[in-house]
Design an enzyme around this catalytic site. Structure first.
Site, mmCIF file in Angstrom:
data_model
loop_
_atom_site.group_PDB
_atom_site.id
_atom_site.type_symbol
_atom_site.label_atom_id
_atom_site.label_comp_id
_atom_site.label_asym_id
_atom_site.label_seq_id
_atom_site.Cartn_x
_atom_site.Cartn_y
_atom_site.Cartn_z
ATOM 1 N NE ARG A 1 -2.770 8.030 -9.863
ATOM 2 C CZ ARG A 1 -2.856 7.372 -8.485
ATOM 3 N NH1 ARG A 1 -2.537 7.486 -7.610
ATOM 4 N NH2 ARG A 1 -4.549 8.085 -7.825
ATOM 5 C CD GLU B 1 -2.733 0.932 0.593
ATOM 6 O OE1 GLU B 1 -2.357 1.175 -0.620
ATOM 7 O OE2 GLU B 1 -3.854 1.424 1.107
ATOM 8 C CG PHE C 1 -3.197 15.311 0.810
ATOM 9 C CD1 PHE C 1 -4.642 14.587 1.374
ATOM 10 C CD2 PHE C 1 -2.231 15.207 -0.643
ATOM 11 C CE1 PHE C 1 -4.672 13.830 0.140
ATOM 12 C CE2 PHE C 1 -3.186 14.433 -1.228
ATOM 13 C CZ PHE C 1 -4.165 13.679 -1.322
ATOM 14 C CB ILE D 1 -1.535 3.672 6.464
ATOM 15 C CG1 ILE D 1 -1.327 2.011 6.981
ATOM 16 C CG2 ILE D 1 -2.474 3.576 7.837
ATOM 17 C CD1 ILE D 1 -2.033 1.285 5.853
HETATM 18 N N1 HPA Z 1 -1.765 11.793 -0.291
HETATM 19 C C1 HPA Z 1 -2.539 10.788 -1.148
HETATM 20 N N2 HPA Z 1 -2.737 10.186 -1.681
HETATM 21 C C2 HPA Z 1 -3.046 9.601 -0.055
HETATM 22 C C3 HPA Z 1 -2.915 10.729 1.592
HETATM 23 C C4 HPA Z 1 -2.181 11.483 0.889
HETATM 24 O O1 HPA Z 1 -1.364 12.194 1.930
HETATM 25 N N3 HPA Z 1 -4.251 10.121 2.558
HETATM 26 C C5 HPA Z 1 -4.382 9.552 2.253
HETATM 27 N N4 HPA Z 1 -4.575 9.106 0.783
HETATM 28 MG MG MG Z 2 -3.332 3.885 -1.399
#
Ligand code: HPA
Ligand code: MG
Length: 226
Positions: free
Chosen positions: A202, A136, A189, A139
């Protein structure tokens, strides 16, 4: 584990970055959209190499590495690429099968999570008796991953472990902590290294916080951030 101890295995990333944006290559199309550079790409790669070492030597039999799309794909690719070259518990090479899932979470109440996953019942049943590592990107509250692990456990896997590149230090955490963690990051974020804001960023290699300009520019008109 106590809340302080649980971050010990991860690299602690503080709120204040020691890096200046001007020292790094940020694509021109994102110059105004990035606030701070939190983790340079090279550090992410080095950390993944170390995680790959720890993970590979904990297994002996054929392992299913399951990538949670879309955000986990770059971590998955770099992690598996390292693991392929490393010895398993017995000093031999480790056979690795690849799997990919999309996960959507929805909550019935504030404290319980449920997930909808893109695997069919047949695909889930095929995991019986297998060692599975879920890969993943991040989290955050922990709800999605807690629910995913609970769901997978119903299918009698031999083991299910979670590797997450980032864990966010957020008061909204439900306490879920992965088996392998790259970095403990502040409650902000983050974007880059395949982490997105409304499917943008991305393609940014470094892990950065987003600027208010970026938030506004890429604000979704009809959906919430994924
Ligand atoms: N960034 C991108 N995706 C996410 C984040 C984040 O800080 N928190 C949960 N998903
Ligand atoms: Mg994810």
């Amino acid at each position: 584990m106590s809340s302080e101890n649980k971050y010990q295995d991860a690299i602690f990333v503080g709120e204040e970055s020691p890096y200046e944006l001007k020292h790094f290559v940020i694509p021109d199309h994102y110059t105004d959209d990035v606030d701070k550079l939190l983790i340079p790409h090279g550090v992410v790669i080095d950390r993944i190499e170390k995680l790959a070492r720890e993970i590979t030597r904990n297994y002996s039999d054929r392992l299913v590495v399951c990538c949670v799309l879309k955000g986990g794909h770059q971590f998955f690719a770099d992690l598996v690429s390292c693991m392929k070259k490393l010895p398993n518990r017995e000093g031999k090479s480790l056979p690795i099968d690849h799997d990919f899932i999309r996960v959507k979470s929805y909550e019935n109440t504030a404290s319980t999570g449920n997930v909808q996953i893109s695997m069919t019942e047949e695909e889930l049943c095929n995991l019986e008796g297998r060692d599975v590592l879920i890969v993943e990107d991040i989290i955050d509250t922990g709800r999605t991953m807690e629910a995913l692990v609970a769901l997978l456990k119903k299918y009698k896997l031999r083991s299910v472990k979670v590797a997450s590149l980032f864990v966010k230090r957020t008061p909204l955490s439900n306490g879920f902590y992965p088996d392998y963690v790259g970095f403990s990051i502040p409650d902000t974020f983050v974007i880059g290294y395949c982490l997105d804001y409304n499917d943008v960023f991305r393609d940014l290699d470094h892990v950065c916080s987003i600027s208010s300009v970026g938030i506004k520019k890429y604000m979704s008109k009809n959906k919430t951030p994924s």
